[in-house]
Write a protein that holds these residues in place. Structure first.
Motif, PDB file in Angstrom:
ATOM      1  N   ILE A 427      71.414 -17.426  18.140  1.00 44.96           N
ATOM      2  CA  ILE A 427      70.248 -18.613  17.596  1.00 44.96           C
ATOM      3  C   ILE A 427      69.537 -19.031  18.382  1.00 44.96           C
ATOM      4  CG2 ILE A 427      70.078 -20.373  17.107  1.00 44.96           C
ATOM      5  CD1 ILE A 427      73.108 -20.492  16.270  1.00 44.96           C
ATOM      6  N   THR A 428      68.100 -18.670  17.959  1.00 49.64           N
ATOM      7  CA  THR A 428      67.092 -19.267  18.998  1.00 49.64           C
ATOM      8  C   THR A 428      67.072 -20.872  19.039  1.00 49.64           C
ATOM      9  OG1 THR A 428      65.425 -17.751  17.760  1.00 49.64           O
ATOM     10  CG2 THR A 428      64.554 -19.320  19.276  1.00 49.64           C
ATOM     11  N   THR A 429      66.707 -21.265  20.421  1.00 50.49           N
ATOM     12  CA  THR A 429      66.658 -21.846  20.865  1.00 50.49           C
ATOM     13  C   THR A 429      65.950 -22.983  20.365  1.00 50.49           C
ATOM     14  OG1 THR A 429      67.376 -21.596  23.206  1.00 50.49           O
ATOM     15  CG2 THR A 429      67.171 -23.630  23.075  1.00 50.49           C
ATOM     16  N   ASN A 430      66.338 -24.585  19.682  1.00 47.94           N
ATOM     17  CA  ASN A 430      65.322 -25.296  19.541  1.00 47.94           C
ATOM     18  C   ASN A 430      64.656 -25.090  18.056  1.00 47.94           C
ATOM     19  OD1 ASN A 430      65.595 -27.323  21.150  1.00 47.94           O
ATOM     20  ND2 ASN A 430      64.529 -26.186  22.508  1.00 47.94           N
ATOM     21  N   TRP A 431      65.205 -24.127  17.735  1.00 50.04           N
ATOM     22  CA  TRP A 431      64.682 -23.483  16.309  1.00 50.04           C
ATOM     23  C   TRP A 431      64.108 -24.838  14.949  1.00 50.04           C
ATOM     24  CZ3 TRP A 431      62.076 -19.302  14.902  1.00 50.04           C
ATOM     25  CH2 TRP A 431      62.226 -19.382  13.383  1.00 50.04           C
ATOM     26  N   LYS A 432      65.410 -25.649  14.289  1.00 53.17           N
ATOM     27  CA  LYS A 432      64.230 -26.620  13.795  1.00 53.17           C
ATOM     28  C   LYS A 432      63.031 -26.939  14.122  1.00 53.17           C
ATOM     29  CE  LYS A 432      68.197 -25.979  11.388  1.00 53.17           C
ATOM     30  NZ  LYS A 432      68.313 -25.580   9.864  1.00 53.17           N
ATOM     31  N   GLN A 433      63.057 -27.472  14.847  1.00 52.91           N
ATOM     32  CA  GLN A 433      61.621 -27.942  15.914  1.00 52.91           C
ATOM     33  C   GLN A 433      60.109 -26.471  15.928  1.00 52.91           C
ATOM     34  OE1 GLN A 433      64.355 -28.273  17.286  1.00 52.91           O
ATOM     35  NE2 GLN A 433      64.473 -29.909  18.837  1.00 52.91           N
ATOM     36  N   ALA A 434      60.706 -25.617  16.019  1.00 49.62           N
ATOM     37  CA  ALA A 434      59.971 -24.393  15.976  1.00 49.62           C
ATOM     38  C   ALA A 434      59.580 -24.053  14.120  1.00 49.62           C
ATOM     39  CB  ALA A 434      61.085 -23.184  16.573  1.00 49.62           C
ATOM     40  N   LEU A 435      60.761 -24.476  13.290  1.00 49.00           N
ATOM     41  CA  LEU A 435      60.387 -23.868  12.440  1.00 49.00           C
ATOM     42  C   LEU A 435      59.358 -24.841  11.737  1.00 49.00           C
ATOM     43  CD1 LEU A 435      60.952 -21.137   9.519  1.00 49.00           C
ATOM     44  CD2 LEU A 435      63.155 -23.136   9.502  1.00 49.00           C
ATOM     45  N   ALA A 436      59.618 -26.459  11.696  1.00 46.78           N
ATOM     46  CA  ALA A 436      58.922 -27.559  10.902  1.00 46.78           C
ATOM     47  C   ALA A 436      57.754 -27.373  11.034  1.00 46.78           C
ATOM     48  CB  ALA A 436      59.741 -28.383  12.154  1.00 46.78           C
ATOM     49  N   GLN A 437      57.675 -26.160  12.758  1.00 46.89           N
ATOM     50  CA  GLN A 437      55.793 -26.091  13.455  1.00 46.89           C
ATOM     51  C   GLN A 437      55.053 -25.061  12.758  1.00 46.89           C
ATOM     52  OE1 GLN A 437      56.520 -26.433  17.490  1.00 46.89           O
ATOM     53  NE2 GLN A 437      56.702 -28.149  17.660  1.00 46.89           N
ATOM     54  N   LEU A 438      56.071 -24.068  12.309  1.00 47.41           N
ATOM     55  CA  LEU A 438      55.897 -22.814  11.669  1.00 47.41           C
ATOM     56  C   LEU A 438      55.084 -23.346  10.454  1.00 47.41           C
ATOM     57  CD1 LEU A 438      58.050 -20.432  12.429  1.00 47.41           C
ATOM     58  CD2 LEU A 438      55.536 -19.776  12.957  1.00 47.41           C
ATOM     59  N   ALA A 439      56.281 -24.093   9.593  1.00 50.80           N
ATOM     60  CA  ALA A 439      56.116 -24.432   8.121  1.00 50.80           C
ATOM     61  C   ALA A 439      54.676 -25.714   8.063  1.00 50.80           C
ATOM     62  CB  ALA A 439      56.985 -25.717   7.441  1.00 50.80           C
ATOM     63  N   LEU A 440      54.449 -26.348   9.257  1.00 51.12           N
ATOM     64  CA  LEU A 440      52.904 -26.505   9.103  1.00 51.12           C
ATOM     65  C   LEU A 440      51.291 -25.629   9.668  1.00 51.12           C
ATOM     66  CD1 LEU A 440      53.452 -30.393  11.286  1.00 51.12           C
ATOM     67  CD2 LEU A 440      53.639 -29.519   8.771  1.00 51.12           C
ATOM     68  N   ALA A 441      51.773 -24.927   9.825  1.00 52.66           N
ATOM     69  CA  ALA A 441      50.776 -23.963  10.180  1.00 52.66           C
ATOM     70  C   ALA A 441      50.712 -22.616   8.992  1.00 52.66           C
ATOM     71  CB  ALA A 441      51.341 -22.989  11.837  1.00 52.66           C
ATOM     72  N   TYR A 442      52.184 -22.910   8.939  1.00 52.44           N
ATOM     73  CA  TYR A 442      51.602 -21.833   7.862  1.00 52.44           C
ATOM     74  C   TYR A 442      52.198 -22.176   6.233  1.00 52.44           C
ATOM     75  CZ  TYR A 442      51.145 -18.221  12.184  1.00 52.44           C
ATOM     76  OH  TYR A 442      50.614 -17.782  12.731  1.00 52.44           O
ATOM     77  N   PRO A 443      51.777 -23.330   5.642  1.00 53.07           N
ATOM     78  CA  PRO A 443      52.779 -23.537   4.651  1.00 53.07           C
ATOM     79  C   PRO A 443      52.630 -23.050   4.066  1.00 53.07           C
ATOM     80  CG  PRO A 443      50.104 -24.241   4.499  1.00 53.07           C
ATOM     81  CD  PRO A 443      50.937 -23.681   5.850  1.00 53.07           C
ATOM     82  N   ASP A 444      51.638 -22.204   3.211  1.00 50.71           N
ATOM     83  CA  ASP A 444      51.730 -21.720   1.936  1.00 50.71           C
ATOM     84  C   ASP A 444      52.486 -19.627   1.875  1.00 50.71           C
ATOM     85  OD1 ASP A 444      49.738 -22.808   0.698  1.00 50.71           O
ATOM     86  OD2 ASP A 444      48.383 -21.804   1.530  1.00 50.71           O
ATOM     87  N   ARG A 445      52.983 -19.785   2.934  1.00 48.01           N
ATOM     88  CA  ARG A 445      53.334 -18.112   3.573  1.00 48.01           C
ATOM     89  C   ARG A 445      55.199 -18.525   3.840  1.00 48.01           C
ATOM     90  NH1 ARG A 445      50.756 -14.792   7.966  1.00 48.01           N
ATOM     91  NH2 ARG A 445      52.205 -13.654   7.664  1.00 48.01           N
ATOM     92  N   ILE A 446      55.538 -19.409   3.886  1.00 48.10           N
ATOM     93  CA  ILE A 446      57.004 -20.004   4.516  1.00 48.10           C
ATOM     94  C   ILE A 446      57.502 -20.634   3.493  1.00 48.10           C
ATOM     95  CG2 ILE A 446      56.212 -21.928   5.820  1.00 48.10           C
ATOM     96  CD1 ILE A 446      58.319 -20.562   7.350  1.00 48.10           C
ATOM     97  N   GLN A 447      56.666 -21.944   2.491  1.00 42.70           N
ATOM     98  CA  GLN A 447      57.114 -22.506   2.008  1.00 42.70           C
ATOM     99  C   GLN A 447      58.213 -21.640   0.547  1.00 42.70           C
ATOM    100  OE1 GLN A 447      57.423 -25.976   1.682  1.00 42.70           O
ATOM    101  NE2 GLN A 447      58.741 -25.876  -0.062  1.00 42.70           N
ATOM    102  N   PRO A 448      57.990 -20.568   0.333  1.00 42.92           N
ATOM    103  CA  PRO A 448      59.097 -20.115  -0.640  1.00 42.92           C
ATOM    104  C   PRO A 448      60.390 -19.431  -0.199  1.00 42.92           C
ATOM    105  CG  PRO A 448      56.204 -18.803  -0.575  1.00 42.92           C
ATOM    106  CD  PRO A 448      56.673 -20.116   0.310  1.00 42.92           C
ATOM    107  N   TYR A 449      60.538 -19.310   1.016  1.00 43.46           N
ATOM    108  CA  TYR A 449      61.661 -18.846   1.692  1.00 43.46           C
ATOM    109  C   TYR A 449      62.765 -19.899   2.085  1.00 43.46           C
ATOM    110  CZ  TYR A 449      58.904 -15.091   1.559  1.00 43.46           C
ATOM    111  OH  TYR A 449      58.452 -13.526   1.322  1.00 43.46           O
ATOM    112  N   LEU A 450      61.489 -21.875   2.111  1.00 43.69           N
ATOM    113  CA  LEU A 450      62.734 -22.546   2.707  1.00 43.69           C
ATOM    114  C   LEU A 450      63.949 -22.819   1.889  1.00 43.69           C
ATOM    115  CD1 LEU A 450      59.495 -24.405   3.683  1.00 43.69           C
ATOM    116  CD2 LEU A 450      61.095 -23.924   5.431  1.00 43.69           C
TER     117      LEU A 450
END
Length: 450
Positions: A427-450
């Motif tokens: 499991i990637t360290t601190n993944w939840k925080q990293a995923l939240a930042q990815l969701a802000l950077a790529y909202p349209d592409r990541i939203q369908p998979y959340l």
């Protein structure tokens, strides 16, 4: 503490079983024969081998009885259409050495034993032992010698090769398995293996891909062998991954190989290609003399730790104008040439930077794999190299899982020596925080998979 209690419980249970046998008198005669030197416990024709022989032959007789429908010596045996017809000798290899068996036969030849199947020459987990030794890095020749010298079992090199080749179907299934349609991050890297090519032994690149799924879990996506690490072949690897189901990747982290970014973007055009910072620093330090390495490493740190691209560019300009920079123009040039592919991670917050700035996940895996393959000399084929690398990954992860299982249940804060997962399932360290930042950077592409 719990592990110690479990071991003590097992010892008590084993001791209770032995004490019950001793109390019944069943072991008295055996002890006398051992004391008199008439019985050896291990080695060729030792007690352990004889017990295995007796157990197998008794089981085979029971199978034949079930097949015929009557017990041996039954006075009504003549009423049955089939009957016993003696036995044939067969030598089988076991984990404690070769054992001579008397395989019972029937009159019409319809008996097919399950305990020791026809054509089988190995029982008792010997195949698993051979595969484990192979996965640990031993060659076929080494395994042959090891089995003879330790347990007295002679298994030919051809047989050992056939046993290890039985996993090829599993490797192929793993290599072709369907993948998820979306991976936030994929790491790509390669290590060098020696493979026989006709009359020559050549260095070839074993290409590895590791993906991080939406849960932050890392997976080894595949292993591919090619004569050299080239952008064209990496393009084929990306196309292969796309054919297995990967439709989109947010960030691909790779080394600074020329043409690598274009090869990735040919398959996933919207992906951000991030040059591995560790590889970049390694390239920048290639021609730096030993005395200056520490000073230059410290001088480069403000560049890749800058708050944003403008700050990084200013830090690079400052380094280029310094005495160290002027003495090492190649270091400056390496950063300048890779600038467009080096800077993407600078646009992200620190938590996400730690996930995408380096291919260290594969570097750690490659380090462990090199330890296994370094004594092998070379592989006879590309398939043999892929087979060993796959088995080695499985073997490393299984060993670490066993070590962690031994320490399960220890009190919180107690010292633990078992290592975590190497790559597969980590499991990637601190993944939840990293995923939240990815969701802000790529909202349209990541939203369908959340």
């Amino acid at each position: 503490m719990i592990d110690k209690q479990a071991r003590e419980a097992r010892r008590r249970e084993q001791r209770a079983g032995v004490e019950a046998l001793e109390a019944s008198g069943a072991l008295d005669e055996l002890y006398s024969m051992i004391d008199a030197g008439q019985v050896r416990l291990d080695g060729k024709d030792g007690l352990i081998q004889q017990l295995i022989k007796a157990g197998l032959e008794r089981g085979l007789q029971a199978e034949l009885t079930g097949h015929l429908g009557y017990e041996k010596g039954d006075p009504e045996a003549g009423l049955f259409p089939n009957s016993r017809n003696g036995s044939s000798a067969k030598t089988v290899a076991t984990s404690v050495g070769d054992v001579e068996l008397a395989i019972p036969r029937d009159r019409d030849g319809s008996f097919t034993p399950l305990l020791v199947p026809k054509g089988s020459r190995r029982v008792g987990g010997l195949d698993d032992m051979i595969i484990s030794l192979y996965a640990g890095g031993m060659t076929v020749r080494d395994i042959e010698h090891h089995l003879v010298s330790t347990i007295g079992t002679e298994v030919s090199r051809e047989t050992i090769s056939k046993i290890t080749d039985e996993v090829l179907d599993e490797v192929l299934a793993w290599q072709q398995r369907p993948l998820e349609s979306f991976y936030p991050v994929i790491y790509l890297d390669a290590l060098i293996v020696k493979v026989r090519d006709g009359a020559h032994v050549r260095n070839k690149a074993a290409h590895l891909a590791v993906g991080v799924d939406m849960d932050g879990i890392k997976h080894v996506l595949g292993i591919w062998i090619q004569a050299s690490e080239g952008a064209r072949f990496w393009a084929g690897v990306c196309a292969h991954l796309a054919n297995r189901g990967i439709q989109d990747v947010l960030i691909v982290c790779c080394d600074g190989l020329t043409g690598f970014p274009e090869a990735i973007e040919a398959t996933w055009p919207e992906s951000t290609v991030q040059t591995c910072v560790v590889h970049l620093i390694r390239s920048a330090m290639r021609f730096v003399n030993y005395k200056s390495r520490k000073a230059i490493a410290a001088a480069l740190r403000p560049i890749y730790q800058a708050a944003d691209e403008d700050a990084a560019l200013a830090a690079l300009a400052e380094f280029a104008a310094s005495e160290l920079g002027q003495a090492n123009p190649n270091t400056v040039r390496v950063f300048q040439d890779a600038w467009d592919r080096f800077t993407p991670f600078l646009a992200f917050p620190p938590m996400l930077r730690r996930v995408i700035y380096t291919t260290n996940s594969i570097e750690s895996l490659n380090f462990q794999l090199r330890k296994i393959i370094k004594n092998r000399g070379h592989f006879p084929s590309d398939e043999a190299a892929v087979k060993l690398l796959w088995l080695a990954i499985c073997n490393i992860e299984d060993k670490r899982a066993r070590d962690r299982l031994k320490e399960r249940g220890r009190p919180r804060g107690a010292k633990r020596n078992a290592e975590g997962r190497l790559v597969e399932g980590q499991i990637t360290t601190n993944w939840k925080q990293a995923l939240a930042q990815l969701a802000l950077a790529y909202p349209d592409r990541i939203q369908p998979y959340l």
